[in-house]
Design a protein around this motif. Structure first.
Motif, PDB file in Angstrom:
ATOM      1  N   VAL A 116       0.837  -1.198   0.000  1.00 50.07           N
ATOM      2  CA  VAL A 116       0.000   0.000   0.000  1.00 50.07           C
ATOM      3  C   VAL A 116       0.873   1.251   0.000  1.00 50.07           C
ATOM      4  O   VAL A 116       0.594   2.226  -0.717  1.00 50.07           O
ATOM      5  N   ALA A 117       1.951   1.230   0.785  1.00 49.71           N
ATOM      6  CA  ALA A 117       2.851   2.385   0.834  1.00 49.71           C
ATOM      7  C   ALA A 117       3.446   2.673  -0.537  1.00 49.71           C
ATOM      8  O   ALA A 117       3.549   3.832  -0.956  1.00 49.71           O
ATOM      9  N   LYS A 118       3.825   1.631  -1.248  1.00 50.25           N
ATOM     10  CA  LYS A 118       4.397   1.810  -2.584  1.00 50.25           C
ATOM     11  C   LYS A 118       3.383   2.448  -3.528  1.00 50.25           C
ATOM     12  O   LYS A 118       3.723   3.335  -4.327  1.00 50.25           O
ATOM     13  N   SER A 119       2.126   2.031  -3.432  1.00 50.70           N
ATOM     14  CA  SER A 119       1.087   2.592  -4.310  1.00 50.70           C
ATOM     15  C   SER A 119       0.858   4.073  -4.032  1.00 50.70           C
ATOM     16  O   SER A 119       0.405   4.807  -4.904  1.00 50.70           O
ATOM     17  N   LEU A 120       1.195   4.504  -2.802  1.00 51.90           N
ATOM     18  CA  LEU A 120       1.022   5.910  -2.425  1.00 51.90           C
ATOM     19  C   LEU A 120       2.330   6.696  -2.495  1.00 51.90           C
ATOM     20  O   LEU A 120       2.363   7.878  -2.155  1.00 51.90           O
ATOM     21  N   ASP A 121       3.386   6.024  -2.931  1.00 49.04           N
ATOM     22  CA  ASP A 121       4.710   6.643  -3.020  1.00 49.04           C
ATOM     23  C   ASP A 121       5.185   7.140  -1.660  1.00 49.04           C
ATOM     24  O   ASP A 121       5.726   8.235  -1.521  1.00 49.04           O
ATOM     25  N   ILE A 122       4.977   6.313  -0.647  1.00 47.26           N
ATOM     26  CA  ILE A 122       5.469   6.592   0.706  1.00 47.26           C
ATOM     27  C   ILE A 122       6.513   5.549   1.060  1.00 47.26           C
ATOM     28  O   ILE A 122       6.301   4.349   0.867  1.00 47.26           O
TER      29      ILE A 122
END
Length: 684
Positions: A157-163
């Motif tokens: 999920v973090a990758k999808s949000l660029d976090i």
């Protein structure tokens, strides 16, 4: 700067530990200034020295993150913002923040400043990421209690949000979830959430059949899982230890530097890592979901003796400058022209000139001799990756000329690498508005079981019940809110349960973490913020109001005087009665003495003075409760500026619940054994 990922992130609590971390291979360091950080007992750095610290690190390709990872009082917000603005002009690479009010002000004032969400935010599941994204965070330091399966999903999920995701891979772990511990504050007025934890959990606390130190965990080490973490997409491998000796930092940084780079860590270095500091070994219990007795440990006499034997070996690791910055060198030595030397690190290029070479009388200069002189970069952070020499025949160039030009060009390159351009900073915006609040606070009650509900609930504005209870058994015509879990292991299951609850007409949720707020707001629940949000200033109230919380239970670490003065566009209340939850526990201390299957979920732990603290379990986590209830029913006049008072029932009988409710309706003297909590104490 070095943008290699994952980075090795090392702790820095002093000047010596700074040099140690950088020379041992850190890609980045995190540190605090004298105040407003979660390790206020470390030596830390003066703001005036921070500029030179950042320059030192940037020359060597190392990033610097400033820790402002504490809960802030209202009168501290401006000082914190001023500190960050200075650090930003010095070139700091990111700020680690716990307080969302501070984060909001910083993001508006300095939109380009990278914000990192501290582990003190207790981020345990993915939904929190959506709120952090909206607030401008680019990285989150996840809770240390996260299992590998949960972390893997979180990283997706973090990758999808660029976090970016930062994970603690080595060092001490608290018994409580970070940001959710009140033990030090309540027992000694030294707040762990404000950077002055006294470490009472390392003292004797005993459960039946335990070890006698049943709140003390071994140190964490995830060395064996470096590749697994890399494959998950973890961006930063964080080492705990701003209060530790430089030798510890050298060992931990060297081990993870080698492992991240794919090298082989020697058995000697691994043994040294254990010997330099451990509590009878390490644990990976949270990551592997192997909770229980094996996770507990204390620092023994043998551990201390072992550490002293490692120091000499570790000093060799960080004795000298680490040559880690790759440069190219171009030398032009031609007849009739001034000698010219150019170096580049790929981003910065500098050139210096020297005297014209002279005609050789005997032996001419050759390229190998010049190259040898140019390669003498010892004592600097640079190494020559390529050297290009243009040399006319028949020239003589004294070594003194080459050496002087080399030193000058390296000095200029270092200056350029440390130079910080002026950056735009907008005027910080602080809260100025307020609503008119009631002078007669509403009464909210929370019960752990529906059997505790009195038949007469007149005068009670809201009843809060755990969301997993059978809501169909609730009496009709109640204003009900459901209490969401403080640790969320399965967001889908929670969402499905909340959807059902909403279909039954309940539309309010009591939320103590960011993920709970995000899930509840997506389902259009009205949100009551719980004490776990650590709200201690008006700016934080504003943030949570933005995300749907129209009612906020203030931190129990705020003084009553400060609480009533806070400006707010939301209703604000306090935890006015009950046993304060001193710790939020993923690894229940009762497991140090018995199996869960043999437990009635109503155990206790006893401190060295014989005082008992109840432990209550719920949904895969536990809470360590205070030994006595907080009581304010004899001081109702002082509470009148608040909007609501929360009466939080955990161990009480139904008769006791009725008695307490009546006391808060009419006023009554306190019982024999009670506490005022922290409302009248000077928490530091």
């Amino acid at each position: 700067m070095n943008d290699r990922l994952p980075e090795v992130l090392s702790p820095v609590g002093s000047a010596e530990s700074l040099y140690t971390a950088v020379r041992s291979g850190a890609d980045a360091v995190y540190l605090g200034c004298k105040e407003l950080n979660a390790r206020r007992n470390a030596e830390n750095f003066d703001i005036d020295k921070l500029k030179s610290v950042i320059a030192y690190c940037h020359i060597r390709g190392v990033k610097v993150y400033l820790a402002l990872n504490i809960m802030l009082k209202q009168n501290e917000i401006k000082n914190a913002v001023d500190l960050v603005i200075k650090a930003y002009t010095f070139g700091v690479d990111g700020v680690i923040v716990e307080d969302l009010g501070l984060a909001s002000v910083l993001h508006n004032a300095i939109p380009e400043l990278p914000l990192h969400a501290s582990t003190q935010m207790s981020v345990y599941s993915p939904s929190a990421l959506y709120i952090l994204k909206e607030l401008g965070f680019v990285r989150v330091v996840v809770a240390r209690e996260m299992s590998k399966d949960n972390l893997k999903e979180f990283c997706k999920v973090a990758k999808s949000l660029d976090i970016q995701v930062e994970v603690f891979v080595h060092g001490a772990i608290c018994m409580s979830v970070s940001g959710q511990c009140l033990l030090s504050a309540v027992l000694g007025a030294r707040s762990g959430n404000r950077g002055l934890c006294a470490g009472p959990c390392r003292l004797p606390f005993a459960v039946p059949n335990g070890t006698g130190y049943d709140l003390s965990l071994k140190d964490l080490s995830l060395y064996d899982y470096v590749n697994e973490l890399k494959n998950m997409g973890v961006s930063s491998f964080k080492i705990e230890g701003r209060m530790k000796r430089p030798e510890y930092i050298a060992a931990a940084t060297s081990v993870f530097r080698t492992a991240v780079d794919g090298g082989t860590v020697t058995e000697k270095l691994l043994k040294t890592l254990k010997d330099v500091f451990s509590r009878s070994g390490f644990t990976d219990g949270y990551f592997t979901s192997n909770l229980g007795r094996d996770m507990f440990g204390i620092r023994t006499k043998d551990d201390v003796i072992s550490s002293k034997d490692t120091f000499a070996y570790l000093h060799d690791i960080y004795r000298n400058e680490r040559q880690s910055v790759k440069i190219s060198i171009d030398a032009v030595l031609k007849k009739g022209e001034k000698a010219k030397l150019t170096v580049s690190d790929g981003l910065n290029t500098v050139t210096v000139t020297g005297d014209e070479p002279i005609l050789a009388q005997t032996k001419s200069a050759d390229s190998e001799t010049v190259k040898t002189a140019l390669c003498k970069l010892g004592g600097t952070p640079y190494y020559a990756d390529s050297i290009n020499i243009t040399l006319d025949d028949g020239l003589f160039i004294p070594n003194s000329i080459i050496n002087s030009m080399r030193r000058e060009v390296i000095e200029k390159l270092s200056y350029k690498r440390s130079f910080i351009e002026n950056k735009n900073i907008f005027k910080p915006l602080y809260k100025t508005t307020d609503i008119i609040h009631s002078k007669n606070p509403d009464l909210y009650i929370r019960v752990c079981d529906l059997s505790l509900l009195p038949s007469d609930l007149s005068g009670i504005s809201t009843v809060i019940v755990p969301y997993e209870l059978n809501i169909d058994d609730l009496p009709q015509n109640l204003q009900v809110a459901v209490e969401l879990p403080r640790i969320i292991d399965n967001e889908q299951s929670l969402t499905e349960r909340l959807s059902y609850i909403k279909s039954r007409g309940i539309t309010r949720a009591y939320c103590g973490n960011l993920s709970a707020i995000e899930i509840a707001r997506k389902l259009n629940f009205e949100i009551i913020g719980a004490i776990g949000l650590n709200v201690c200033n008006s700016e934080s109230i504003d943030v949570f109001t933005k995300f749907g919380a129209r009612e906020i239970t203030l931190s129990v670490e705020i003084s009553l005087n400060d609480a009533v003065k806070l400006k707010s566009t939301a209703k604000k209340g306090i935890f006015a009665y009950g046993r304060l939850p001193l710790m939020l526990l993923k690894n229940c201390p009762l497991k140090n003495g018995r199996e869960c299957s043999d437990c009635d979920k109503k155990g206790s732990i006893t401190d060295r003075k014989g005082i008992e603290f109840p432990i209550r379990c719920r949904l895969g986590y536990s809470e360590l409760l205070n030994s006595k209830p907080l009581y304010l029913a004899d001081r109702l006049d002082e509470l009148s500026p608040l909007d609501f008072l929360l009466l939080y029932f955990t161990t009480e009988t139904k008769e006791e619940v009725i008695k307490v409710i009546n006391a808060y309706k009419n006023g009554a003297e306190p019982p024999k054994d009670y506490t005022r909590g922290l409302y009248y104490r000077n928490i530091i």
